[in-house]
Every structure is written in structure tokens, then in C-alpha cells.
Write a protein that holds these residues in place. Structure first.
Motif, PDB file in Angstrom:
ATOM      1  N   PHE A 107      40.107  44.307  41.762  1.00  0.00           N
ATOM      2  CA  PHE A 107      39.169  45.427  41.701  1.00  0.00           C
ATOM      3  C   PHE A 107      39.163  46.072  40.317  1.00  0.00           C
ATOM      4  O   PHE A 107      38.112  46.491  39.815  1.00  0.00           O
ATOM      5  N   VAL A 108      40.341  46.165  39.697  1.00  0.00           N
ATOM      6  CA  VAL A 108      40.436  46.775  38.370  1.00  0.00           C
ATOM      7  C   VAL A 108      39.661  45.952  37.350  1.00  0.00           C
ATOM      8  O   VAL A 108      38.870  46.480  36.562  1.00  0.00           O
ATOM      9  N   ARG A 109      39.862  44.633  37.362  1.00  0.00           N
ATOM     10  CA  ARG A 109      39.168  43.763  36.415  1.00  0.00           C
ATOM     11  C   ARG A 109      37.661  43.759  36.659  1.00  0.00           C
ATOM     12  O   ARG A 109      36.867  43.764  35.708  1.00  0.00           O
ATOM     13  N   ALA A 110      37.261  43.762  37.929  1.00  0.00           N
ATOM     14  CA  ALA A 110      35.832  43.763  38.241  1.00  0.00           C
ATOM     15  C   ALA A 110      35.154  45.033  37.734  1.00  0.00           C
ATOM     16  O   ALA A 110      33.960  45.022  37.415  1.00  0.00           O
ATOM     17  N   ALA A 111      35.921  46.116  37.649  1.00  0.00           N
ATOM     18  CA  ALA A 111      35.381  47.383  37.150  1.00  0.00           C
ATOM     19  C   ALA A 111      35.461  47.494  35.630  1.00  0.00           C
ATOM     20  O   ALA A 111      35.097  48.525  35.060  1.00  0.00           O
ATOM     21  N   GLY A 112      35.961  46.447  34.971  1.00  0.00           N
ATOM     22  CA  GLY A 112      36.038  46.439  33.516  1.00  0.00           C
ATOM     23  C   GLY A 112      37.203  47.211  32.954  1.00  0.00           C
ATOM     24  O   GLY A 112      37.201  47.585  31.778  1.00  0.00           O
ATOM     25  N   ALA A 113      38.227  47.444  33.778  1.00  0.00           N
ATOM     26  CA  ALA A 113      39.405  48.204  33.335  1.00  0.00           C
ATOM     27  C   ALA A 113      40.618  47.288  33.295  1.00  0.00           C
ATOM     28  O   ALA A 113      40.534  46.079  33.510  1.00  0.00           O
ATOM     29  N   ARG A 114      41.775  47.895  33.055  1.00  0.00           N
ATOM     30  CA  ARG A 114      43.015  47.150  32.903  1.00  0.00           C
ATOM     31  C   ARG A 114      44.108  47.811  33.728  1.00  0.00           C
ATOM     32  O   ARG A 114      44.294  49.027  33.662  1.00  0.00           O
ATOM     33  N   LEU A 115      44.811  46.989  34.510  1.00  0.00           N
ATOM     34  CA  LEU A 115      45.923  47.515  35.297  1.00  0.00           C
ATOM     35  C   LEU A 115      47.032  47.990  34.364  1.00  0.00           C
ATOM     36  O   LEU A 115      47.374  47.310  33.398  1.00  0.00           O
ATOM     37  N   HIS A 116      47.599  49.148  34.664  1.00  0.00           N
ATOM     38  CA  HIS A 116      48.588  49.766  33.782  1.00  0.00           C
ATOM     39  C   HIS A 116      50.021  49.562  34.264  1.00  0.00           C
ATOM     40  O   HIS A 116      50.919  49.283  33.468  1.00  0.00           O
ATOM     41  N   HIS A 117      50.269  49.699  35.577  1.00  0.00           N
ATOM     42  CA  HIS A 117      51.648  49.679  36.050  1.00  0.00           C
ATOM     43  C   HIS A 117      51.749  49.195  37.482  1.00  0.00           C
ATOM     44  O   HIS A 117      50.735  49.027  38.178  1.00  0.00           O
ATOM     45  N   VAL A 118      52.980  49.006  37.912  1.00  0.00           N
ATOM     46  CA  VAL A 118      53.294  48.691  39.310  1.00  0.00           C
ATOM     47  C   VAL A 118      54.413  49.625  39.750  1.00  0.00           C
ATOM     48  O   VAL A 118      55.409  49.808  39.038  1.00  0.00           O
TER      49      VAL A 118
END
Length: 250
Positions: free
Chosen positions: A93-104
């Protein structure tokens, strides 16, 4: 000016996430196993992007009935697979929105088990690294999980809790105790101020315990979370800290 990350667990279908987001710098989003759904994940990702809040995955035991807060026996291999699966789900979902996952940041019982169990901690850290070695791993301050992340070369956030009680060994008071959670904002604010100004927390049994805090966590499932978020942000800023997320590696 000194900086501190202020994070909240969101996407759990409790409260008003949109009312919390203006006050925080990072959010850990439920990945569907303890709470949330594909639509909740998509919507919460969009809200985080709109507010400029860093996005993290919040993997847990597959236990919606108990909101992921009951410990279950789990092997290191299963913990690895469980964590990697949920990171990948949210990251889609993050990539599809054009963003980047930050943490877990693991959730609930899985988080607390990994804080004590080196095997589980190593498995979760490996899952984070294998998905993306630039992700930040959030874990209980000074725990087996943060140690595992550091051992694997991950960037780690030692996390402290605004409205949870602590034991003398710097672990969180089990929720079975009636006073495991702090119910009023002034007491939570005083605990956060002490963490920031003295690097210590007062345990449930009265001891003054040293505590590293790279990130302050507020639970988003409490009904007064938005009011807490606003008040704690004021406390953090009065203490002389700017609220900023930890920069992830390129």
C-alpha cells in the motif's frame, strides 16, 4: 535543538486517527492480523502521507480476538515468516501510494516476547533486514529486540512509552496489573518529561530506572488518544525537544 520521535499505533479501528496525526511524527499501522483490514491500511497510509508522518508496519500475532495482546508460543521460523508477510502487505500500500516505508515495530505480545527472547528478536530483525535493510526497527528500550537489530546492522529506535507503567527491570508492567496503563494526562506528561530531561523513569514499585528514549510511544487505541497526543506534544516541546522522525538510511 534536540529532537525526539513521537509515534503512535494507528489503523486499529479505534478512535480518530486523523485527529492524532497532526501531533505525531511516526505511525505504526496495523497489518490486519490483530486489527485493521486492507481498506484500513490503505486509508491510514493516505492519512499519514497527507500529514507528513513517517509510516511503519505494526506486525503481530494472528489473534484478532485478543487484539494481539496475549502471548502465544511461536518458533523463530514462524516469527520470521509472520513478520515478513505483514511488512510486505503494508509496504504494498505504501509503494502504491508513492511513498516509502520507514520502520517496523512489532505489536503487543509479540513485541514483549521479542523484548525478552533472543531467538524471536533475531528472527524479527532478520525479517526486517531481508525486506529492506534501510528500515528502522523500533523496540523496547534496551531490550533483546533492539540488541538484535543493532547486531544485524539495522538502524534501531529505542522506544519509551508515555502512558504505560514500568517495572524495576525497565520492562513494561504486564497488562494484567490494574495500574499497567496511566489513565490521566498529567501523570503521563510527567513521565515523559522525566524521560526526556533525566533519562529515567520511575518504576511501578518506586525505583528510578535509567531509560534511553529515541522515540516516545502513545497508544492510539485509547479513547482519549487525540487529547493525549496534543498534551504530550506540548510537554515534549516545553522540555526543549523538536518532534522529528528518525531519518532512515537511503
Amino acid at each position: 535543538m534536540r529532537t525526539i520521535d513521537f509515534n503512535c499505533d494507528l489503523g486499529e479501528a479505534f478512535g480518530d486517527d486523523a485527529a492524532i496525526l497532526p501531533y505525531i511524527s511516526s505511525a505504526s499501522i496495523a497489518c490486519g492480523f490483530h486489527a485493521g483490514s486492507p481498506e484500513t491500511m490503505r486509508r491510514t497510509v493516505a492519512l499519514c502521507i497527507a500529514h507528513g508522518v513517517a509510516i511503519g508496519a505494526h506486525p503481530s500475532h494472528a489473534d484478532r480476538e485478543n487484539f494481539g495482546r496475549v502471548a502465544h508460543p511461536i518458533t523463530a521460523e514462524d516469527a520470521y515468516a509472520l513478520t515478513l508477510y505483514q511488512i510486505g502487505a503494508l509496504d504494498g500500500f505504501v509503494r502504491a501510494a508513492g511513498a516509502r516505508l520507514h520502520h517496523v515495530k512489532p505489536h503487543g505480545a509479540l513485541y514483549n516476547q521479542a523484548a525478552r527472547d533472543r531467538g524471536l528478536a533475531d528472527a524479527i530483525a532478520r525479517a526486517v533486514r531481508d525486506h529492506d535493510a534501510a528500515l528502522v526497527l523500533y523496540g523496547l528500550s534496551g531490550s533483546a529486540l533492539t540488541t538484535a537489530g543493532e547486531r544485524l546492522g539495522l538502524q534501531v529506535a529505542h522506544e519509551a512509552f508515555a502512558e504505560r507503567r514500568y517495572e524495576a527491570d525497565a520492562t513494561l508492567t504486564p497488562r494484567a496489573h490494574a495500574d499497567a496503563s496511566i489513565k490521566d494526562l498529567p501523570t503521563a506528561a510527567a513521565q515523559v518529561a522525566r524521560m526526556l530531561e533525566a533519562g529515567r523513569v520511575v518504576a511501578r514499585t518506586g525505583e528510578s530506572v535509567p531509560l534511553r528514549a529515541d522515540s516516545i510511544c502513545l497508544h492510539g487505541d485509547r479513547p482519549d488518544a487525540a487529547a493525549f497526543a496534543r498534551g504530550l506534544r506540548d510537554t515534549i516541546e516545553i522540555a526543549g525537544f523538536a518532534i522529528r522522525t528518525m531519518e532512515r538510511r537511503a
